[in-house]
Scaffold this active site. Sequence first.
Site, PDB file in Angstrom:
ATOM      1  N   LYS A  68       0.843  -1.203   0.000  1.00  0.00           N
ATOM      2  CA  LYS A  68       0.000   0.000   0.000  1.00  0.00           C
ATOM      3  C   LYS A  68       0.878   1.253   0.000  1.00  0.00           C
ATOM      4  CE  LYS A  68      -0.306  -0.147   5.057  1.00  0.00           C
ATOM      5  NZ  LYS A  68      -1.151  -0.557   6.211  1.00  0.00           N
ATOM      6  N   TYR A 106      15.408  29.794   7.441  1.00  0.00           N
ATOM      7  CA  TYR A 106      14.261  30.580   7.926  1.00  0.00           C
ATOM      8  C   TYR A 106      14.203  30.644   9.448  1.00  0.00           C
ATOM      9  CZ  TYR A 106      12.357  30.146   3.176  1.00  0.00           C
ATOM     10  OH  TYR A 106      12.160  30.185   1.832  1.00  0.00           O
TER      11      TYR A 106
HETATM   12  C1  LIG Z   1      -0.482  -1.716   6.791  1.00  0.00           C
HETATM   13  C2  LIG Z   1      -1.151  -2.966   7.171  1.00  0.00           C
HETATM   14  C3  LIG Z   1      -0.408  -4.139   7.381  1.00  0.00           C
HETATM   15  C4  LIG Z   1       1.107  -4.159   7.371  1.00  0.00           C
HETATM   16  O1  LIG Z   1       1.568  -3.630   8.600  1.00  0.00           O
HETATM   17  P1  LIG Z   1       3.136  -3.634   8.945  1.00  0.00           P
HETATM   18  O2  LIG Z   1       3.196  -3.245  10.373  1.00  0.00           O
HETATM   19  O3  LIG Z   1       3.763  -2.621   8.046  1.00  0.00           O
HETATM   20  O4  LIG Z   1       3.607  -5.004   8.673  1.00  0.00           O
HETATM   21  C5  LIG Z   1      -1.088  -5.313   7.628  1.00  0.00           C
HETATM   22  N1  LIG Z   1      -2.437  -5.323   7.682  1.00  0.00           N
HETATM   23  C6  LIG Z   1      -3.183  -4.215   7.524  1.00  0.00           C
HETATM   24  C7  LIG Z   1      -4.655  -4.299   7.634  1.00  0.00           C
HETATM   25  C8  LIG Z   1      -2.569  -2.991   7.274  1.00  0.00           C
HETATM   26  O5  LIG Z   1      -3.313  -1.898   7.125  1.00  0.00           O
END
Ligand SMILES: *Cc1c(COP(=O)(O)O)cnc(C)c1O
Length: 388
Positions: free
Chosen positions: A44, A278
């Site tokens: 993702k 800045y």
């Molecule tokens: C992002 C996510 C994962 C992966 O989590 P990690 O801690 O990066 O391994 C697994 N399941 C769901 C539902 C997620 O949203």
Amino acid sequence: MSETAAQSGAPLRARAEIDLAALRANVRTLRALAPGAALMAVVKSDAYGHGAVPCARAAVEAGARWLGTATPEEALALRAAGIDDVRIMCWLWTPGGPWREAVQADLDVSVSGMWALREVVDAARAVGKTARVQLKGDTGLGRNGCQPGADWAELVGEALRAEAEGVVRITGLWSHFACADEPGHPSIAAQLSTFREMLAYAERAGVRPEVRHIANSPATLTLPEAHFDLVRTGVAVYGISPSPEIGSSADLGLRPVMTLSASVALVKRVPGGHGVSYGHHYVTPGETTLGLIPVGYADGVPRHASGTGPVLVGGKWRTVAGRVAMDQFVVDLGGDEPAVGSEAVLFGPGDRGEPTAEDWAQAAGTIAYEIVTRIGSRVPRVYVHATV
Ligand SMILES: *Cc1c(COP(=O)(O)O)cnc(C)c1O
């Protein structure tokens, strides 16, 4: 745009080098830790900033049998790129989402409530194809997922009726942890026990899931009893430890996949008492040299790391002097004069002495997940060790 520059071999302002051999090795390490389960590589948010399609392909080469995304659009983009020899699941739906496209593309879609089940059933009827549906229970995270008890009974019952009609196939039952990154947290055992109850209820009612799953990276690394049939690993695939409490990447046998670097854009000698960037939050303590690093918060360098973020320049760790600006920041080189155009490494695996994403997370008061995920689209990803 950026890829052309990267491929031409022209020197780059900044680059995020993505080591696909490291990614493949991480997937193999994780598979060995969960030998009884299939592995889902969670890709993702553009593979946590690493580039969804190349990372998805590399993960599949290393034996991931599933890919996971949050949104259906992310999952459909993988299919559109020709990734069709692997199961793809997506779990973050809103009403009116692309259900028909998802059914047509053979995605496994997650359903947490009745509205979503109705929409996927309608889509499957419209398309004339059985939808692959995974029912998500909230075992205690308090976020997405169906509440146990009456809500779960209703969802399971309706899903079974749709399955009997051939409209859907219930491919999975699943949930997500709240505190798996804090080993021993009492919520972990409580969630596992609720998960087992929700599974038992659904299976007594007649659900025959292909996969039952609850483990994210931290649970995959620390909790074998949570592996079930499938582990959903995200951050660990990219070689990053889910939390310092669980250990460093090296402790876990993982190798960070992303190295973020930039070309030093200017080196100049300045007198003492000179304000820098800045707000003049840094003032040179004496005559010194300043180096201009041409990446800023628009590239994902956290502004919260103003005055604290570490960078390897000319073999030494330097610290962001004053504020991180949109496109650039400055380091005090303490009189050294590295060549203009030489490499400044913000983070990487650490074995050349460079800081890691975890160091940046500490400097910015956040988690390493956020450091890599926020690297912006203006920074070209340069892939190394791809297998063709
Ligand atoms: C992002 C996510 C994962 C992966 O989590 P990690 O801690 O990066 O391994 C697994 N399941 C769901 C539902 C997620 O949203």
